[in-house]
Design a protein around this motif. Structure first.
Motif, PDB file in Angstrom:
ATOM      1  N   THR A  10       0.850  -1.189   0.000  1.00  0.00           N
ATOM      2  CA  THR A  10       0.000   0.000   0.000  1.00  0.00           C
ATOM      3  C   THR A  10       0.888   1.242   0.000  1.00  0.00           C
ATOM      4  N   PRO A  11       1.168   1.801  -1.184  1.00  0.00           N
ATOM      5  CA  PRO A  11       1.983   3.013  -1.239  1.00  0.00           C
ATOM      6  C   PRO A  11       1.265   4.190  -0.558  1.00  0.00           C
ATOM      7  N   PRO A  12       2.004   5.221  -0.164  1.00  0.00           N
ATOM      8  CA  PRO A  12       1.379   6.398   0.445  1.00  0.00           C
ATOM      9  C   PRO A  12       0.299   6.981  -0.464  1.00  0.00           C
ATOM     10  N   GLY A  13      -0.821   7.367   0.129  1.00  0.00           N
ATOM     11  CA  GLY A  13      -1.912   7.971  -0.618  1.00  0.00           C
ATOM     12  C   GLY A  13      -2.958   6.976  -1.090  1.00  0.00           C
ATOM     13  N   TRP A  14      -2.635   5.689  -1.045  1.00  0.00           N
ATOM     14  CA  TRP A  14      -3.594   4.657  -1.435  1.00  0.00           C
ATOM     15  C   TRP A  14      -4.361   4.224  -0.198  1.00  0.00           C
ATOM     16  N   ASN A  15      -5.682   4.186  -0.315  1.00  0.00           N
ATOM     17  CA  ASN A  15      -6.521   3.857   0.830  1.00  0.00           C
ATOM     18  C   ASN A  15      -7.469   2.714   0.501  1.00  0.00           C
ATOM     19  N   ARG A  16      -7.662   1.888   1.482  1.00  0.00           N
ATOM     20  CA  ARG A  16      -8.580   0.745   1.374  1.00  0.00           C
ATOM     21  C   ARG A  16      -9.995   1.257   1.172  1.00  0.00           C
ATOM     22  N   VAL A  17     -10.720   0.622   0.271  1.00  0.00           N
ATOM     23  CA  VAL A  17     -12.134   0.910   0.076  1.00  0.00           C
ATOM     24  C   VAL A  17     -12.892  -0.187   0.795  1.00  0.00           C
ATOM     25  N   THR A  18     -13.629   0.183   1.822  1.00  0.00           N
ATOM     26  CA  THR A  18     -14.364  -0.822   2.577  1.00  0.00           C
ATOM     27  C   THR A  18     -15.771  -0.959   2.016  1.00  0.00           C
ATOM     28  N   GLY A  19     -16.386  -2.072   2.300  1.00  0.00           N
ATOM     29  CA  GLY A  19     -17.742  -2.315   1.856  1.00  0.00           C
ATOM     30  C   GLY A  19     -17.845  -2.856   0.444  1.00  0.00           C
ATOM     31  N   LYS A  20     -16.721  -3.097  -0.227  1.00  0.00           N
ATOM     32  CA  LYS A  20     -16.736  -3.623  -1.599  1.00  0.00           C
ATOM     33  C   LYS A  20     -16.323  -5.092  -1.660  1.00  0.00           C
TER      34      LYS A  20
END
Length: 156
Positions: A10-20
């Motif tokens: 997970t590089p900086p700035g990348w965020n997990r999308v929950t609920g998918k």
């Protein structure tokens, strides 16, 4: 219990999308800071399996068929066979056609075949953007794709 473990950098700035998450889609992340043309780059990891032994070539052919289903002819795919974590792997680069008002854009799919005594798995990682020349995206995509790991189940 024999499912492989997937590890995704997970590089900086990348965020997990929950609920998918679903049984198929195991992990989605997005970098909204790199959004262009109302589209944020995404990376999606999936895990599919069949209760039979399948050769890696057959696993990869089935995955490419799903890309063909998007309207991408197999002749337009750049396909590279290699290994990842000592497992057969295939990287497929292609152009996603215009969809739902989103302009055509490049995507890269990485497929890894993993076999156990009971099942054949295909771990897939797809990353895409509408700004492929963005240097941060290029660096991050390379980090995500080269750092993706498919490891034996901790229960095996």
């Amino acid at each position: 219990d024999d499912e492989p473990t997937l590890k995704i950098p997970t590089p900086p700035g990348w965020n997990r999308v929950t609920g998918k998450d679903t049984d198929l889609l195991r992990y989605t992340m997005v970098n909204r800071d790199l959004s262009t043309f109302d589209f944020a780059p995404t990376a999606v990891a999936a895990l599919e399996s069949v209760p039979d032994a399948m050769e890696a070539d057959a696993v990869f052919a089935a995955q490419r068929k799903s890309i063909v289903g998007l309207g991408v002819p197999e002749s337009a795919m750049d396909i590279t066979d290699h290994e990842l974590c000592g497992l057969p792997a295939q990287t497929v680069r292609y152009q996603v056609p215009e969809m739902n008002g989103l302009r055509p854009h490049p995507a890269t799919a990485l497929f890894v075949a993993y076999q156990t005594e009971l099942r054949t798995y295909c771990a897939g990682l797809t990353i895409q953007t509408t700004a492929p020349d963005n240097l941060t995206y290029k660096r991050d995509a390379e980090t995500i794709l080269t750092g993706f790991q498919v490891l034996p189940s901790p229960h095996a």
